[in-house]
Scaffold this motif. Sequence first.
Motif, PDB file in Angstrom:
ATOM      1  N   LEU A  45       0.825  -1.200   0.000  1.00 40.23           N
ATOM      2  CA  LEU A  45       0.000   0.000   0.000  1.00 40.23           C
ATOM      3  C   LEU A  45       0.864   1.257   0.000  1.00 40.23           C
ATOM      4  O   LEU A  45       1.963   1.259   0.536  1.00 40.23           O
ATOM      5  N   ILE A  46       0.339   2.303  -0.601  1.00 35.69           N
ATOM      6  CA  ILE A  46       1.007   3.601  -0.646  1.00 35.69           C
ATOM      7  C   ILE A  46      -0.053   4.682  -0.491  1.00 35.69           C
ATOM      8  O   ILE A  46      -1.163   4.546  -0.993  1.00 35.69           O
ATOM      9  N   THR A  47       0.265   5.742   0.220  1.00 33.94           N
ATOM     10  CA  THR A  47      -0.664   6.845   0.429  1.00 33.94           C
ATOM     11  C   THR A  47      -0.424   7.907  -0.639  1.00 33.94           C
ATOM     12  O   THR A  47       0.708   8.301  -0.884  1.00 33.94           O
ATOM     13  N   VAL A  48      -1.508   8.344  -1.272  1.00 33.30           N
ATOM     14  CA  VAL A  48      -1.436   9.369  -2.317  1.00 33.30           C
ATOM     15  C   VAL A  48      -2.069  10.643  -1.778  1.00 33.30           C
ATOM     16  O   VAL A  48      -3.199  10.627  -1.289  1.00 33.30           O
ATOM     17  N   MET A  49      -1.325  11.744  -1.857  1.00 35.28           N
ATOM     18  CA  MET A  49      -1.855  13.062  -1.513  1.00 35.28           C
ATOM     19  C   MET A  49      -2.315  13.693  -2.827  1.00 35.28           C
ATOM     20  O   MET A  49      -1.489  14.062  -3.656  1.00 35.28           O
ATOM     21  N   VAL A  50      -3.622  13.776  -3.013  1.00 31.15           N
ATOM     22  CA  VAL A  50      -4.173  14.336  -4.242  1.00 31.15           C
ATOM     23  C   VAL A  50      -4.295  15.838  -4.054  1.00 31.15           C
ATOM     24  O   VAL A  50      -5.047  16.314  -3.205  1.00 31.15           O
ATOM     25  N   TYR A  51      -3.534  16.559  -4.838  1.00 34.55           N
ATOM     26  CA  TYR A  51      -3.625  18.011  -4.857  1.00 34.55           C
ATOM     27  C   TYR A  51      -3.603  18.428  -6.318  1.00 34.55           C
ATOM     28  O   TYR A  51      -2.562  18.547  -6.936  1.00 34.55           O
ATOM     29  N   GLU A  52      -4.781  18.582  -6.878  1.00 35.99           N
ATOM     30  CA  GLU A  52      -4.914  18.952  -8.282  1.00 35.99           C
ATOM     31  C   GLU A  52      -5.627  20.290  -8.357  1.00 35.99           C
ATOM     32  O   GLU A  52      -6.698  20.467  -7.789  1.00 35.99           O
ATOM     33  N   ASN A  53      -5.027  21.210  -9.049  1.00 32.54           N
ATOM     34  CA  ASN A  53      -5.585  22.538  -9.225  1.00 32.54           C
ATOM     35  C   ASN A  53      -5.443  22.880 -10.694  1.00 32.54           C
ATOM     36  O   ASN A  53      -4.330  23.013 -11.187  1.00 32.54           O
ATOM     37  N   SER A  54      -6.546  22.977 -11.395  1.00 32.82           N
ATOM     38  CA  SER A  54      -6.465  23.232 -12.834  1.00 32.82           C
ATOM     39  C   SER A  54      -7.400  24.361 -13.224  1.00 32.82           C
ATOM     40  O   SER A  54      -8.443  24.567 -12.623  1.00 32.82           O
ATOM     41  N   SER A  55      -6.972  25.094 -14.226  1.00 30.92           N
ATOM     42  CA  SER A  55      -7.827  26.127 -14.789  1.00 30.92           C
ATOM     43  C   SER A  55      -7.475  26.253 -16.262  1.00 30.92           C
ATOM     44  O   SER A  55      -6.341  26.038 -16.661  1.00 30.92           O
ATOM     45  N   ALA A  56      -8.474  26.575 -17.042  1.00 30.52           N
ATOM     46  CA  ALA A  56      -8.278  26.749 -18.483  1.00 30.52           C
ATOM     47  C   ALA A  56      -9.235  27.805 -18.981  1.00 30.52           C
ATOM     48  O   ALA A  56     -10.338  27.965 -18.461  1.00 30.52           O
ATOM     49  N   SER A  57      -8.793  28.542 -19.969  1.00 30.14           N
ATOM     50  CA  SER A  57      -9.685  29.506 -20.590  1.00 30.14           C
ATOM     51  C   SER A  57      -9.276  29.677 -22.038  1.00 30.14           C
ATOM     52  O   SER A  57      -8.122  29.490 -22.399  1.00 30.14           O
ATOM     53  N   SER A  58     -10.245  29.994 -22.853  1.00 32.76           N
ATOM     54  CA  SER A  58      -9.975  30.279 -24.258  1.00 32.76           C
ATOM     55  C   SER A  58     -10.963  31.328 -24.720  1.00 32.76           C
ATOM     56  O   SER A  58     -12.071  31.431 -24.205  1.00 32.76           O
ATOM     57  N   SER A  59     -10.528  32.113 -25.678  1.00 31.82           N
ATOM     58  CA  SER A  59     -11.427  33.113 -26.229  1.00 31.82           C
ATOM     59  C   SER A  59     -11.147  33.247 -27.716  1.00 31.82           C
ATOM     60  O   SER A  59     -10.039  32.970 -28.182  1.00 31.82           O
ATOM     61  N   LEU A 104      -8.702  18.172  -3.448  1.00 30.94           N
ATOM     62  CA  LEU A 104      -7.773  17.927  -2.353  1.00 30.94           C
ATOM     63  C   LEU A 104      -8.244  16.675  -1.633  1.00 30.94           C
ATOM     64  O   LEU A 104      -9.382  16.610  -1.175  1.00 30.94           O
ATOM     65  N   ALA A 105      -7.383  15.675  -1.550  1.00 26.17           N
ATOM     66  CA  ALA A 105      -7.767  14.425  -0.886  1.00 26.17           C
ATOM     67  C   ALA A 105      -6.518  13.652  -0.492  1.00 26.17           C
ATOM     68  O   ALA A 105      -5.425  13.922  -0.985  1.00 26.17           O
ATOM     69  N   GLN A 106      -6.716  12.689   0.366  1.00 29.95           N
ATOM     70  CA  GLN A 106      -5.651  11.771   0.766  1.00 29.95           C
ATOM     71  C   GLN A 106      -6.261  10.379   0.787  1.00 29.95           C
ATOM     72  O   GLN A 106      -7.274  10.155   1.438  1.00 29.95           O
ATOM     73  N   VAL A 139      -7.970   6.817  -8.164  1.00 34.56           N
ATOM     74  CA  VAL A 139      -6.629   7.201  -8.610  1.00 34.56           C
ATOM     75  C   VAL A 139      -5.969   6.002  -9.276  1.00 34.56           C
ATOM     76  O   VAL A 139      -5.981   4.895  -8.727  1.00 34.56           O
ATOM     77  N   GLU A 140      -5.421   6.220 -10.465  1.00 32.81           N
ATOM     78  CA  GLU A 140      -4.641   5.211 -11.178  1.00 32.81           C
ATOM     79  C   GLU A 140      -3.442   5.900 -11.789  1.00 32.81           C
ATOM     80  O   GLU A 140      -3.499   7.080 -12.115  1.00 32.81           O
ATOM     81  N   ALA A 160       2.702   9.492 -13.051  1.00 28.35           N
ATOM     82  CA  ALA A 160       2.671   9.537 -14.516  1.00 28.35           C
ATOM     83  C   ALA A 160       1.420   8.821 -15.015  1.00 28.35           C
ATOM     84  O   ALA A 160       0.930   7.890 -14.369  1.00 28.35           O
ATOM     85  N   ASP A 161       0.925   9.236 -16.158  1.00 29.49           N
ATOM     86  CA  ASP A 161      -0.287   8.654 -16.749  1.00 29.49           C
ATOM     87  C   ASP A 161      -1.426   8.633 -15.728  1.00 29.49           C
ATOM     88  O   ASP A 161      -2.193   7.671 -15.645  1.00 29.49           O
ATOM     89  N   ALA A 162      -1.519   9.695 -14.947  1.00 35.71           N
ATOM     90  CA  ALA A 162      -2.500   9.752 -13.859  1.00 35.71           C
ATOM     91  C   ALA A 162      -3.916   9.859 -14.396  1.00 35.71           C
ATOM     92  O   ALA A 162      -4.190  10.603 -15.330  1.00 35.71           O
ATOM     93  N   ARG A 163      -4.803   9.089 -13.797  1.00 40.04           N
ATOM     94  CA  ARG A 163      -6.231   9.177 -14.047  1.00 40.04           C
ATOM     95  C   ARG A 163      -6.882   9.352 -12.673  1.00 40.04           C
ATOM     96  O   ARG A 163      -6.984   8.400 -11.908  1.00 40.04           O
ATOM     97  N   ILE A 164      -7.281  10.589 -12.412  1.00 43.35           N
ATOM     98  CA  ILE A 164      -7.880  10.919 -11.121  1.00 43.35           C
ATOM     99  C   ILE A 164      -9.324  11.313 -11.376  1.00 43.35           C
ATOM    100  O   ILE A 164      -9.604  12.213 -12.161  1.00 43.35           O
TER     101      ILE A 164
END
Length: 190
Positions: A45-59, A104-106, A139-140, A160-164
Amino acid sequence: MNNRNLLALLASIVIGAGAHADSLYKPGSFHALTSDVRIRHIGDLITVMVYENSSASSSANTTAARNASVGLGVNAQRHSYAGSITTANQTDGGGRTAREGQVLAQLTVGVREIMPNGDLVIVGEQMVDINNERQRITVEGRVRPQDISETNVVMSTRIADARISYAGQGDMADRQRPAWWQRFLSLFGV
């Protein structure tokens, strides 16, 4: 006890007993006392600290214009003829799209596979039920062993190749989803 008896006793122990010794070292389960607690086997087992912050914009802005004109004029002494055709087209359009998200998750995941280069393929999920709301985090991905801390934790940004995936089911999720008839009308652009 004299020296002869002592020698005879020692000789009978060594020769008669057939001295046999086993090693305490077992290669498959050995961990050095000075080593850290990192992943080594499938199923660990391994503990994953999920900290994903994303933003996108287009015009996009589009402007197009076209003017055309045709004129005809005939002037005879007695008769005068005149004609004119004019067209004008103008298009002006614009659009903007913006999206932001933060998770944000663990959670603790398991090692599914160890790749030939030593990378670990991890997979796991966590489900939390609060007030008839079920939140599910999945998480994968692939992790390098050197990215795992001494406390057996890895940041999601190092996968790498993260699927959250973060999804909810329940009263709040149902309220946020448009009604079936609204989804139907949106198929036709209404």
